[in-house]
Design an enzyme around this catalytic site. Structure first.
Site, PDB file in Angstrom:
ATOM      1  CB  SER A  81       4.733  -9.121  -3.305  1.00 30.44           C
ATOM      2  OG  SER A  81       4.749  -7.660  -3.769  1.00 30.44           O
ATOM      3  CE  LYS A  82       1.005  -9.332   3.133  1.00 27.40           C
ATOM      4  NZ  LYS A  82       0.629  -9.007   4.580  1.00 27.40           N
ATOM      5  NE  ARG A  83       4.139  -1.994   0.096  1.00 29.18           N
ATOM      6  CZ  ARG A  83       3.563  -0.773   0.704  1.00 29.18           C
ATOM      7  NH1 ARG A  83       2.840   0.075  -0.032  1.00 29.18           N
ATOM      8  NH2 ARG A  83       3.372  -0.878   1.918  1.00 29.18           N
ATOM      9  CG  ASP A  84       3.494  -7.382  -6.947  1.00 28.62           C
ATOM     10  OD1 ASP A  84       4.399  -6.627  -7.308  1.00 28.62           O
ATOM     11  OD2 ASP A  84       4.080  -8.605  -7.018  1.00 28.62           O
TER      12      ASP A  84
END
Ligand code: GLU
Length: 509
Positions: A264-267
């Protein structure tokens, strides 16, 4: 495969920066188009105005440009099927939605947001947490199927807000073929009556996507797996309009390095690697790092992405973009999610850096260092360092001792490896070096071997201290090459200085 000319599209929504999964989708579309002498276009899907993020479209175009996979039609690029931004096509969609209403394949729904919330609440109380507006529930809602025609006309005339919903038939199996997944069958009882057209005068993603793919003559829809659940509705829409369906290919998800869930974007920054092609700063000033700014070469990034879900059927790993075009085919794309491997990504970068000429890298270093060094010197430094570096800038940091005398010495290695007799040996070796007439790598090596032979010492006992004295560190390119690069006087001077420094360090310990 269809006989129509190949036209494929990348259809991002400008809701933020482009995740590397999105770049991979664009890449596979690009490769497929080129391979089949087709057209690759970009269409901006901005029908959901609430999620619009300023700058996202520019970011996407810039990222594709950096990757070298620019479409040939799209906003600012021209093409005969424009406009290529959905909000600029706004007027086109309503007639299509109205047509479906007229043909009783869709209907007006007047239910307010509160009415819908109420329904959901009631259903929840009755033990149905996932209430849907569908072929069963629509019979008890406020729409053009339940209200008398006169009432519908009145509401429309009075400007009552409405949406247009798809009238999903009951209990029909929708079958469609996906190039990657094979046959997919979904029963319409599992599908809801999706909104096609919204009260703000905008189509939803589904309607706009189908109208545009049809009018832009898209032959193949190549997109992420997250859109597979929408495909049955899309197939129904093509059928409702009486249009040919494009071919579908839903690409596997990109997974986290441990295989545990979607990347995901946050990873990215959390797990220590970028998930975006280029840096992105949010309106709040939060920075998401990108491959470009980390120092990756676009070729390495693209090469890595190409192999994330596709394989060439051979052991070849390094591909130029042209070679990828040549080798690419959708039937070698796997169904299973592809695990992202940050270490492998670095490996690709190393290979690409090595493949660059010393001149090319030196030019970049000259830019980075703002012309601090002589070009020929930089070229020689690149030659020595590039096999050991991952990023261009590593050459300057890891090879700093090539450009200036070392000021920092590796205390740990010195205290571990420096023996009481080492200083005298290195002194002696320095005197040997001073005797060499033609000071090149081969001659230094020959002298070194002769010295070991005479002293009856092993390589390690002399080479490492020699390196420490000259460079301050315990590892690096070959010492004979370094010596030749620095020249006799410099090597001799450095050994003298180095021995002083090392003695200090040993005395402190
Ligand atoms: N706008 C969709 C997205 O953001 C496109 C899906 C599709 O390619 O149909 O990914």
């Amino acid at each position: 495969m269809s006989q129509k000319p190949v036209r494929v599209r990348f259809a991002p929504s400008p809701t933020g920066p482009l995740h590397m999964g999105g770049v991979r989708t664009a890449l596979y579309n690009y490769l497929f188009a080129k391979k089949n002498n087709g057209t690759f276009l970009i269409r901006i899907e901005d029908t959901d105005q609430t999620r619009f993020v300023p700058g996202a479209q520019e970011y996407i175009m810039d990222a594709l440009k950096w990757c070298g996979i620019m479409p040939t039609e799209g906003p600012g690029l021209g093409g005969n099927y424009g406009p290529y931004v959905q909000s600029e096509r706004k007027e086109m969609y309503q007639p299509y939605a109205e047509q479906l209403v007229k043909e009783e394949k869709a209907y007006y729904a007047f239910d307010s947001a509160e009415e819908l919330d109420n329904m959901r609440e009631q259903a929840k109380k009755m033990g149905m947490p996932n209430w849907q507006y569908n072929s069963v529930t629509r019979t008890s809602m406020r729409n053009s199927l339940t209200l008398p025609q006169t009432e519908v006309d009145r509401l429309l005339a009075e400007g009552e807000p409405y949406v247009i919903r798809m009238k999903m038939p009951r209990n029909r199996d929708i079958r469609f073929h996906d190039i990657i997944r094979g046959w997919v069958v979904v029963n319409t009882n599992n599908l809801d009556d999706k909104v096609l057209f919204k009260s703000d005068g905008m189509p939803t993603y589904h309607l706009a996507n189908i109208v545009d793919d049809h009018t832009m003559e898209i032959s193949h829809v190549i997109r992420g797996e997250e859109w597979l659940p929408s495909a049955p509705l899309h197939v129904m829409l093509y059928e409702a309009f009486g249009w040919d369906c494009p071919e579908f290919a839903h690409l596997p998800l990109l997974l986290r390095p441990d295989g545990n869930g979607k990347l995901s974007k946050r990873d990215g920054d959390r797990l220590g690697f970028p998930v975006f092609p280029t840096d992105w700063t949010t309106a709040e000033g939060e920075l998401y790092s990108g491959y470009r700014e980390k120092g990756y070469l676009p070729g390495a990034f693209i090469n890595m992405l190409a192999l994330l879900g596709w394989n060439p059927g051979t052991t070849q790993e390094i591909f130029t973009l042209d070679e990828l075009v040549e080798a690419f085919s959708l039937d070698r794309v796997s169904k299973a999610g592809a695990k992202f491997d940050p270490e492998k990504t670095k490996w690709f970068q190393q290979q690409y850096l090595r493949a660059q000429s010393d001149e090319e890298i030196a030019l970049k270093l000259q830019e980075i260092s703002e012309n601090e060094y002589n070009f020929e010197t930089l070229k020689a430094v690149c030659h020595l360092m590039k096999e050991r570096a991952t990023f261009v800038q590593d050459i300057l940091t890891d090879g700093a001792y090539l450009l200036a005398r070392p000021t920092v010495f590796d205390r740990e290695t010195i205290s571990k490896k420096w023996k009481p007799e080492t200083t005298a040996v290195i002194e002696e070796w320095k005197n040997e070096l001073a005797q060499i007439n033609e000071f090149n790598s081969t001659n230094v090596e020959t002298a070194f071997k002769a010295f070991l032979e005479r002293k009856q010492m092993g390589i390690g006992a002399v080479l490492l201290p020699f390196r420490l004295a000259v460079t301050g560190v315990g590892a690096g390119p070959g010492m004979f090459d370094i010596s030749a690069f620095l020249g006799k006087d410099e090597v001799v001077a450095r050994i003298e200085l180095g021995l002083k420094k090392i003695t200090e360090i040993l005395n402190e310990a």
